[in-house]
Motif scaffolding. Structure first.
Motif, mmCIF file in Angstrom:
data_model
loop_
_atom_site.group_PDB
_atom_site.id
_atom_site.type_symbol
_atom_site.label_atom_id
_atom_site.label_comp_id
_atom_site.label_asym_id
_atom_site.label_seq_id
_atom_site.Cartn_x
_atom_site.Cartn_y
_atom_site.Cartn_z
ATOM 1 N N GLY A 18 0.826 -1.196 0.000
ATOM 2 C CA GLY A 18 0.000 0.000 0.000
ATOM 3 C C GLY A 18 0.857 1.240 0.000
ATOM 4 N N GLU A 19 0.214 2.378 0.087
ATOM 5 C CA GLU A 19 0.907 3.666 0.074
ATOM 6 C C GLU A 19 0.657 4.391 1.389
ATOM 7 O OE1 GLU A 19 0.800 7.893 -2.332
ATOM 8 O OE2 GLU A 19 -0.113 6.132 -3.230
ATOM 9 N N VAL A 20 1.736 4.918 1.971
ATOM 10 C CA VAL A 20 1.607 5.705 3.196
ATOM 11 C C VAL A 20 1.006 7.048 2.803
ATOM 12 C CG1 VAL A 20 2.827 6.758 5.123
ATOM 13 C CG2 VAL A 20 3.600 4.562 4.229
ATOM 14 N N ILE A 21 -0.179 7.356 3.340
ATOM 15 C CA ILE A 21 -0.861 8.582 2.918
ATOM 16 C C ILE A 21 -0.749 9.715 3.928
ATOM 17 C CG2 ILE A 21 -2.431 7.491 1.296
ATOM 18 C CD1 ILE A 21 -4.590 7.576 3.446
ATOM 19 N N ASN A 22 -0.537 9.385 5.207
ATOM 20 C CA ASN A 22 -0.325 10.464 6.176
ATOM 21 C C ASN A 22 0.137 9.918 7.518
ATOM 22 O OD1 ASN A 22 -2.637 9.546 7.502
ATOM 23 N ND2 ASN A 22 -3.922 11.224 6.804
ATOM 24 N N LEU A 23 0.479 10.837 8.406
ATOM 25 C CA LEU A 23 0.875 10.521 9.765
ATOM 26 C C LEU A 23 -0.353 10.716 10.640
ATOM 27 C CD1 LEU A 23 3.268 9.886 11.651
ATOM 28 C CD2 LEU A 23 3.695 12.331 11.777
ATOM 29 N N ALA A 24 -0.751 9.666 11.355
ATOM 30 C CA ALA A 24 -1.947 9.748 12.201
ATOM 31 C C ALA A 24 -1.703 10.722 13.344
ATOM 32 C CB ALA A 24 -2.303 8.371 12.728
ATOM 33 N N GLN A 25 -2.694 11.501 13.669
ATOM 34 C CA GLN A 25 -2.601 12.488 14.741
ATOM 35 C C GLN A 25 -3.450 12.050 15.921
ATOM 36 O OE1 GLN A 25 -0.575 15.224 14.457
ATOM 37 N NE2 GLN A 25 -0.002 14.407 12.459
ATOM 38 N N ASN A 26 -3.064 12.495 17.115
ATOM 39 C CA ASN A 26 -3.853 12.291 18.339
ATOM 40 C C ASN A 26 -4.115 10.826 18.674
ATOM 41 O OD1 ASN A 26 -4.072 15.108 18.559
ATOM 42 N ND2 ASN A 26 -5.824 15.114 17.194
ATOM 43 N N VAL A 27 -3.095 9.980 18.563
ATOM 44 C CA VAL A 27 -3.230 8.592 18.977
ATOM 45 C C VAL A 27 -2.800 8.540 20.435
ATOM 46 C CG1 VAL A 27 -2.534 6.215 18.560
ATOM 47 C CG2 VAL A 27 -2.760 7.786 16.635
ATOM 48 N N ARG A 28 -3.754 8.353 21.329
ATOM 49 C CA ARG A 28 -3.497 8.442 22.769
ATOM 50 C C ARG A 28 -2.582 7.334 23.278
ATOM 51 N NH1 ARG A 28 -8.646 10.340 26.186
ATOM 52 N NH2 ARG A 28 -8.857 12.330 25.143
ATOM 53 N N GLY A 29 -1.642 7.729 24.131
ATOM 54 C CA GLY A 29 -0.785 6.780 24.814
ATOM 55 C C GLY A 29 0.315 6.169 23.973
ATOM 56 N N ILE A 30 0.456 6.569 22.726
ATOM 57 C CA ILE A 30 1.485 6.009 21.855
ATOM 58 C C ILE A 30 2.482 7.107 21.527
ATOM 59 C CG2 ILE A 30 1.955 4.906 19.643
ATOM 60 C CD1 ILE A 30 -0.833 3.692 19.785
ATOM 61 N N LYS A 31 3.747 6.833 21.847
ATOM 62 C CA LYS A 31 4.774 7.862 21.676
ATOM 63 C C LYS A 31 5.464 7.814 20.314
ATOM 64 C CE LYS A 31 5.655 8.549 26.542
ATOM 65 N NZ LYS A 31 4.389 9.111 26.783
ATOM 66 N N GLU A 32 5.439 6.655 19.640
ATOM 67 C CA GLU A 32 6.086 6.584 18.336
ATOM 68 C C GLU A 32 5.092 6.925 17.220
ATOM 69 O OE1 GLU A 32 7.049 2.510 16.798
ATOM 70 O OE2 GLU A 32 6.473 1.935 18.826
ATOM 71 N N PRO A 33 5.599 7.355 16.071
ATOM 72 C CA PRO A 33 4.710 7.745 14.967
ATOM 73 C C PRO A 33 3.849 6.578 14.469
ATOM 74 C CG PRO A 33 6.960 8.433 14.524
ATOM 75 C CD PRO A 33 7.002 7.558 15.738
ATOM 76 N N VAL A 34 2.610 6.885 14.125
ATOM 77 C CA VAL A 34 1.680 5.910 13.555
ATOM 78 C C VAL A 34 1.294 6.430 12.173
ATOM 79 C CG1 VAL A 34 -0.554 4.781 13.814
ATOM 80 C CG2 VAL A 34 0.793 5.324 15.843
ATOM 81 N N TYR A 35 1.454 5.588 11.163
ATOM 82 C CA TYR A 35 1.190 5.986 9.786
ATOM 83 C C TYR A 35 -0.092 5.337 9.274
ATOM 84 C CZ TYR A 35 6.024 7.496 9.927
ATOM 85 O OH TYR A 35 7.184 8.117 10.267
#
Length: 56
Positions: A18-35
């Motif tokens: 697949g294609e990475v379309i954006n960086l998820a915002q406001n994911v509670r309790g998670i310190k590393e980036p979520v794509y």
């Protein structure tokens, strides 16, 4: 990472590309980036960087 084509290395979407379309915002309790990875149509998933590999 945004705009890169990736292959999923684990989880429900293992082996899919697949294609990475954006960086998820406001994911509670998670310190590393979520794509957000889009697989086509309406199918997408939230993944950590270590759960995917860049193929293009």
């Amino acid at each position: 990472m945004i705009g890169k084509r990736v292959r999923v290395l684990r989880g429900d979407h293992y082996g899919q590309t697949g294609e990475v379309i954006n960086l998820a915002q406001n994911v509670r309790g998670i310190k590393e980036p979520v794509y957000c990875v889009w697989f086509g149509g309406t199918e997408s998933a939230l993944l950590f960087k270590h759960e995917m590999e860049v193929i293009e």
